[in-house]
Design a protein around this motif. Structure first.
Motif, short mmCIF file in Angstrom:
data_model
loop_
_atom_site.label_atom_id
_atom_site.label_comp_id
_atom_site.label_asym_id
_atom_site.label_seq_id
_atom_site.Cartn_x
_atom_site.Cartn_y
_atom_site.Cartn_z
N ASP A 178 0.83 -1.22 0.00
CA ASP A 178 0.00 0.00 0.00
C ASP A 178 0.85 1.26 0.00
O ASP A 178 0.56 2.22 -0.70
N LEU A 179 1.92 1.22 0.80
CA LEU A 179 2.80 2.39 0.86
C LEU A 179 3.48 2.62 -0.49
O LEU A 179 3.61 3.75 -0.94
N LEU A 180 3.89 1.50 -1.13
CA LEU A 180 4.53 1.62 -2.44
C LEU A 180 3.57 2.21 -3.46
O LEU A 180 3.96 3.00 -4.31
N TYR A 181 2.31 1.82 -3.36
CA TYR A 181 1.29 2.36 -4.27
C TYR A 181 1.32 3.88 -4.28
O TYR A 181 1.36 4.51 -5.33
N THR A 182 1.29 4.44 -3.05
CA THR A 182 1.23 5.90 -2.97
C THR A 182 2.50 6.52 -3.51
O THR A 182 2.48 7.61 -4.06
N ALA A 183 3.61 5.82 -3.38
CA ALA A 183 4.86 6.36 -3.91
C ALA A 183 4.85 6.32 -5.44
O ALA A 183 5.33 7.24 -6.10
N ILE A 184 4.28 5.25 -6.01
CA ILE A 184 4.32 5.10 -7.46
C ILE A 184 3.23 5.93 -8.14
O ILE A 184 3.46 6.57 -9.16
N ASP A 185 2.04 5.93 -7.53
CA ASP A 185 0.91 6.57 -8.18
C ASP A 185 0.40 7.73 -7.35
O ASP A 185 -0.26 7.54 -6.34
N PRO A 186 0.72 8.95 -7.75
CA PRO A 186 0.34 10.13 -6.96
C PRO A 186 -1.18 10.23 -6.79
O PRO A 186 -1.65 10.82 -5.82
N ARG A 187 -1.96 9.64 -7.71
CA ARG A 187 -3.42 9.76 -7.61
C ARG A 187 -3.94 9.15 -6.31
O ARG A 187 -4.92 9.59 -5.74
N ILE A 188 -3.28 8.06 -5.85
CA ILE A 188 -3.76 7.35 -4.67
C ILE A 188 -3.58 8.19 -3.41
O ILE A 188 -4.31 8.05 -2.44
N ARG A 189 -2.61 9.10 -3.44
CA ARG A 189 -2.32 9.90 -2.26
C ARG A 189 -3.51 10.77 -1.87
O ARG A 189 -3.68 11.12 -0.72
N ARG A 190 -4.32 11.09 -2.83
CA ARG A 190 -5.41 12.01 -2.53
C ARG A 190 -6.57 11.37 -1.80
O ARG A 190 -6.92 10.27 -1.87
#
Lengths: 508, 301
Positions: B289-301
């Motif tokens: 999950d943490l890697l997701y946010t690092a790779i895909d900025p859209r998920i951070r929102r």
């Protein structure tokens, strides 16, 4: 079967082993220098579950402990009769109720402490008082006491001709130093009087080093490493390419072809184990003697042995193997489907009769053997439904009596009482099938207290005959012990009781 | 934490529901009833199940997972002893898997229906369907037996003998790596294909970006998400022990320990091992999950 015997004889001739009674083995000295080069690496199939000899029941543990601990007496490697070890001699009283053991002088434990009678008293009382797994071996023992540092007196409640077998047949009856359980963590540490001392044990291997002050002379090798290789094909490869020098984990289907292979030396000998089928007397129609006899007549034991062990097993209609003094040549059941069908009809059984046969994948060869039995019984109108269970579930079902028939073996038997008593005496602790015959009970009771060997044999012969005729157990075969080692390895002797002793082994 | 509490209840319940009596197994076939009762009492199995559970939970919370029925060792030391071997094999296998899967999957996605694509499909089909056991035995017979290049199995710590460590790691890592790699190859292929067809890639091409940049910035980065997920799942699976490969190669990992403790109905070890596997899955999911946010900025929102 024919192919394996000459092999055993050919190689056994090269070995000269003295029983542990005396005789100095050659001290190669070397004072523990180096280590690596003169260490025997043995591939065994499993990791010891733990190293407390009085607690464990696992064969993998005893493979190691055989080399670390001693007992008062030990089985002779050739004929398995009891020979002196930590006890040098013993005498029994007139009434056979008191045994006096004289202990060996000059024996030390691996930590350097002296061995004396207090250690024996401590070890035996530990087993008795804490009700450890082998406490049943002392069931006739009233007391174990020291009479001075060099004598131990065992008092009995009834004459016990097999007392030596009870205290010496394997290292489960090992002598520990006094208070060992308090001073050491015996599950992982050891302090014995044997030829090797425990160096380390982890999830890959157990390492022993030679004990230079061993009372029978220091071992020839500097140490032994028991490496766990579960997969037989991998163990054999490791032996062939020189990673290990010894293994007992030989793929059964390769036993015959390895006989001609120069890269390994293979030896087999008949073991003291036996495998049998047992039917549930509480489940009709298996309570009917004729039905059980029909099934016994329907089975070709040679074929079953061949299927299970690829020839490395001897078909037998009684329990005790041919090499034993107590062997009884009795084989009333030659395969006879016609007679089997007649007996079934006589018993009023309508065929096809369905019989569940419970086997365990703990012993995969029994699953193969069960399939052969199923094929043979099909011919006389009995449909066998094989149930393959893991051992834990299998034992549960056996204990609850929830089966028509099962297939299992008894391992490591030396005395005829061990072969017959608990299994066939009315309400005996291992009489799961529910057999009861007053005549057999009487004979087994007689045999347990008769002290003269010939007379004992005659009693057990009679008992065996009735047990076989009644089909309390349907005896099938004695498997061979199969071991292989590097060509040129010497001083090792393959044994019917499967004890693995590297005391005198020398590397090529 | 809530998940772990739930897991521990389920683990405890399931382990005790399985038929089989550890005391009978520990005593073998010859023993007296007194011996049986004494051992049962000593191992606490004579207590009601609820009492046993809270005893276990109380101690587990303070890091004490109990003592093995079988060996008398503490569960934590048994697991700790086998952890390095399992970690080594798991990470080496994932490395092998990615080295196979990423290039193979990407190339076959870039050239769909080409010879290379068909070849990659065949390879991954082979890796998924061939039994690990068979592959392991063949490798042993060829590389340890016939050629004699590698030891037939075993494990030595890296710190003791780096070369021996590597030699023994190669075959097991290749077997598990090929299997995991085959699974991952398929994911890589389909996610690259999907990314190639996306609108923003067409836009990037339309505005005249060089193909190389389109691929690295717009295709690969988008294809990375499913790759991370499937790699995480595979890693979690490898970390919970690969029983067959461990047995054939005498690799002293957690899979063998778990298998032995199932066979012996060694409840404390089994509970400890399963609890550890549950924690591994949770941690890896968190990392993914943490890697997701690092790779895909859209998920951070």
């Amino acid at each position: 079967m024919r192919a394996t015997r000459p092999l055993a004889l050919a190689a056994a001739g090269a070995l000269a082993l003295t029983a542990c009674g005396g005789g100095d083995s050659v001290d190669t000295g070397g004072g523990g220098d180096g280590g690596g080069d003169n260490t025997l690496v043995a591939a065994v199939s499993a990791q010891p579950d733990q190293l407390d000899p009085h607690v464990t029941t696992a064969y993998a543990s005893f493979q190691v402990l055989e080399n670390v601990y001693d007992t008062l007496v030990v089985p002779d490697p050739e004929d398995l009769t009891m020979q002196p070890s930590l006890a040098t001699e013993w005498e029994t009283s007139e009434d056979d109720l008191e045994w006096r053991f004289t202990l060996r002088d000059g024996v030390t434990f691996h930590d350097g402490s002296e061995f004396d009678s207090a250690d024996v008293v401590y070890s035996y009382n530990r087993i008795i008082d804490e009700e450890l797994s082998n406490s049943f071996r002392f069931q006739n023992v009233e007391s174990v006491e020291a009479d001075g540092p060099e004598t131990v007196v065992i008092r009995l409640t009834q004459p016990t001709p097999n007392l030596l077998e009870r205290i010496g047949s394997f290292k489960g009856m090992a002598i520990l130093p006094e208070n060992a359980a308090e001073d050491l963590d015996l599950t992982t540490e050891a302090n014995g009087t044997g030829p090797f001392q425990l160096e380390s044990s982890d999830a890959s291997s157990t390492v022993l080093t030679a004990y230079e002050d061993y009372w029978d002379g220091a071992p020839s090798v500097d140490g032994v490493e028991f490496r766990y290789i579960t997969e037989p094909a991998a163990a054999l490869t490791a032996l062939q390419n020189g990673e290990v020098q010894w293994t007992d984990n030989v793929p059964p289907q390769q036993i015959e072809s390895l006989g001609d292979d120069d890269s390994v030396e293979l030896e087999t000998t008949a073991s003291v184990d036996y495998w049998y089928m047992s039917m549930n007397y509480a489940r009709p129609p298996f309570d009917n003697r004729d039905v059980r006899r029909a099934i016994s007549f329907a089975i070709d034991r040679e074929e079953v042995a061949e299927a299970a062990w690829f020839g490395a097993a001897q078909a037998n209609q009684t329990a005790i193997p041919e090499d034993s003094f107590f062997y009884y040549d009795y084989a009333p059941f030659e395969r006879d489907p016609e007679q089997a069908r007649q007996l079934l009809a006589q018993a009023g059984v309508t065929t096809p009769l369905t019989m569940g046969l419970m086997v365990t994948d703990e012993y995969p060869e029994t699953v193969t053997a069960a399939q052969v039995i199923a094929g043979q019984l099909e011919e006389v109108g009995i449909t066998v439904e094989i149930e393959t269970l893991d051992f834990a579930t299998w034992l549960d079902r056996q204990g609850e009596g929830d089966y028509d028939a099962f297939f299992l073996g008894w391992l490591g038997n030396l005395d005829p009482a061990a072969y017959y008593q608990e299994q066939h005496q009315t309400d005996g602790p291992n009489n799961y099938q529910g057999y009861s015959n007053p005549q057999v009970d009487q004979l087994l009771q007689q045999g347990a207290t008769e002290t003269e060997d010939e007379a004992r044999k005659a009693i057990y012969d009679q008992a065996a005959q009735i047990i076989v005729d009644d089909v309390s157990y349907l005896y099938l075969y004695n498997p061979d012990v199969v071991q292989a080692w590097a060509p040129g390895l010497s001083g090792y002797q393959i044994r019917a009781d499967k004890a693995i002793n590297f005391e005198n082994v020398e590397l090529p | 934490m809530v998940v772990l509490a739930g897991v521990s209840v389920i683990v405890f319940g399931l382990v005790h529901l399985v038929p089989g009596d550890p005391v009978r197994l520990a005593l073998g076939t010859r023993f007296s009833q007194d011996t049986y009762d004494a051992l049962r009492e000593r191992s606490g199995l004579d207590q009601p199940l609820v009492t046993q559970f809270f005893d276990w939970l109380g101690r587990a919370l303070s890091g004490d997972l109990g003592v093995s029925f079988r060996s008398g060792d503490t569960v934590t030391s048994l697991i700790a002893e086998r952890l390095p071997a399992t970690l080594t094999l798991a990470f080496a296998s994932i490395l092998v898997a990615l080295v196979i899967a990423v290039p193979l999957g990407t190339i076959s996605a870039l050239r769909p229906r080409s010879i290379i694509d068909r070849f990659a499909t065949l390879i991954s089909q082979f890796g998924i369907s061939v039994p690990e056991f068979w592959m392991a035995i063949v490798l042993i017979l060829v590389f340890a037996g016939t050629l004699g290049w590698l030891p037939s199995g075993g494990y030595v710590p890296l710190s003791e003998d780096p070369l021996g460590w590597l030699e023994r790691l190669v075959m097991p890592a290749v077997v598990t790596g090929v299997v995991s790699g085959s699974v991952i190859t398929r994911f890589v292929r389909s996610s690259v294909l999907e990314a190639l067809g996306a609108d923003h890639v067409r836009t990037a091409r339309a505005k005249g970006l060089p193909e190389r940049q389109v691929f690295t910035w717009h295709v690969l980065r988008n294809a990375l998400l499913p790759l991370v997920t499937v790699t995480g799942v595979q890693l979690a699976y490898l970390l919970s022990g690969v029983v067959v490969v461990e047995i054939v190669f005498s690799w002293p990992g957690l899979g063998q320990l778990a298998l032995q403790s199932v066979q012996a109905r060694d409840y404390p070890v089994l509970q400890g091992a399963i609890l550890l596997f549950a924690i591994v899955f949770l941690v890896i999911n968190l990392v993914v999950d943490l890697l997701y946010t690092a790779i895909d900025p859209r998920i951070r929102r």
